[in-house]
Design an enzyme around this catalytic site. Structure first.
Site, PDB file in Angstrom:
ATOM      1  N   ILE A 139      -3.035  -5.588 -16.829  1.00 34.59           N
ATOM      2  CA  ILE A 139      -1.886  -4.886 -16.248  1.00 34.59           C
ATOM      3  C   ILE A 139      -1.758  -5.482 -14.847  1.00 34.59           C
ATOM      4  O   ILE A 139      -2.744  -5.580 -14.119  1.00 34.59           O
ATOM      5  CB  ILE A 139      -2.088  -3.349 -16.241  1.00 34.59           C
ATOM      6  CG1 ILE A 139      -0.916  -2.625 -15.572  1.00 34.59           C
ATOM      7  CG2 ILE A 139      -3.393  -2.926 -15.594  1.00 34.59           C
ATOM      8  CD1 ILE A 139      -0.947  -1.078 -15.735  1.00 34.59           C
ATOM      9  N   SER A 140      -0.553  -5.952 -14.506  1.00 31.54           N
ATOM     10  CA  SER A 140      -0.367  -6.649 -13.225  1.00 31.54           C
ATOM     11  C   SER A 140      -0.739  -5.749 -12.053  1.00 31.54           C
ATOM     12  O   SER A 140      -0.629  -4.524 -12.118  1.00 31.54           O
ATOM     13  CB  SER A 140       1.089  -7.097 -13.065  1.00 31.54           C
ATOM     14  OG  SER A 140       1.467  -7.985 -14.086  1.00 31.54           O
ATOM     15  N   GLN A 141      -1.154  -6.410 -10.959  1.00 31.27           N
ATOM     16  CA  GLN A 141      -1.451  -5.690  -9.717  1.00 31.27           C
ATOM     17  C   GLN A 141      -0.182  -4.982  -9.239  1.00 31.27           C
ATOM     18  O   GLN A 141       0.912  -5.563  -9.305  1.00 31.27           O
ATOM     19  CB  GLN A 141      -1.891  -6.745  -8.691  1.00 31.27           C
ATOM     20  CG  GLN A 141      -2.288  -6.184  -7.356  1.00 31.27           C
ATOM     21  CD  GLN A 141      -2.666  -7.286  -6.373  1.00 31.27           C
ATOM     22  OE1 GLN A 141      -2.961  -8.416  -6.783  1.00 31.27           O
ATOM     23  NE2 GLN A 141      -2.655  -6.963  -5.109  1.00 31.27           N
TER      24      GLN A 141
END
Ligand code: SAH
Length: 229
Positions: free
Chosen positions: A76-78
């Site tokens: 999950i992207s930052q």
């Protein structure tokens, strides 16, 4: 409290407590301090319960500004990266948007929260199923597709905005073709170790402009679907 029926025997509670909300507010202020100014982006990120997109074991990490593992070896992207890409898209309500790389569905939820008409495509079946199950229960209803985002969605385009959330070696030509004239695409381009964020604007039928901004590390954009390997 909403009860989510995932499998016949397994019931997952979709809880968003005061504690979650408080942590989220702090995270949003942290992202603002890192240079994100679009109030609509910050408001959307304050509204979406990021902890519900992560494995239970990582719940405690949902509101730190870091990427985290999800299933199928993906991430999950930052939060800062989600904010950066979303701000770069210059989103307006009711725009038609394509996301390549649904992943957990978090970025998709942020875009839906901003009122766009979202199409999102994922090549890992388990992630596609997860997001397709979760988002409507949170009130977000994008159109979900299982397939190869390299090719975009030719029959659904052109799109006002395109966001690619996996690192590409080069810009897929079919995505450029599916950008509306006046539209913008935000895509990380580079090798496996690091990518720069390219912002591509379609100025005319055969005319594109390109700028670069910031260094990032995404999981790779891969061809085909995971089932085809
Ligand atoms: N937007 C996601 C980020 C997920 S990471 C989120 O908010 O959680 C990037 C995702 O892109 C991974 O799930 C990966 O499986 C997917 N991906 C990689 N190549 C792809 C392709 N060609 N088509 C569709 N999805 C792809």
């Amino acid at each position: 409290m909403v009860i989510l029926q995932v499998k016949p025997q397994k019931v997952v509670k979709l809880e968003d407590t005061f504690r979650h909300k408080g942590l989220r507010k702090k995270l949003v202020e942290e992202i603002r301090a890192k240079g994100i100014h679009d109030e609509n982006v910050l408001r959307a990120m304050n509204a979406v319960p990021r902890h519900l997109f992560m494995d239970n074991s990582f719940m405690g990490f949902a509101y730190v500004d870091k990427a985290f593992p999800i299933s199928a070896g993906q991430t999950i992207s930052q939060p800062y990266t989600v904010a950066f890409q979303t701000e770069a898209l210059q989103i307006k309500r009711f725009e038609k948007v394509l996301e390549v790389g649904t992943g957990s569905g978090y970025q998709a939820a942020v875009l839906c929260e901003m009122g766009v008409l979202l199409h999102t495509i994922e090549r890992q079946r388990s992630l596609y199923e997860f997001a397709r199950n979760l988002l409507p229960r949170l009130g977000y209803r994008p159109q979900f597709f299982y397939g190869d985002g390299y090719l975009g969605l030719p029959t659904y385009g052109p799109f006002d905005k395109i966001i690619v959330t996996a690192g590409a070696e080069s810009v897929p030509p079919m995505l450029k073709e599916q950008l509306a004239v006046g539209g913008r695409m935000v895509i990380p381009v580079g090798d496996r170790a690091h990518q720069v964020m390219k912002i591509i604007t379609r100025i005319g039928e055969n005319d594109y402009s390109e700028t670069e901004d910031g260094n990032f590390v995404f999981v790779p954009l891969l061809p085909g679907t995971a089932d085809q390997k």
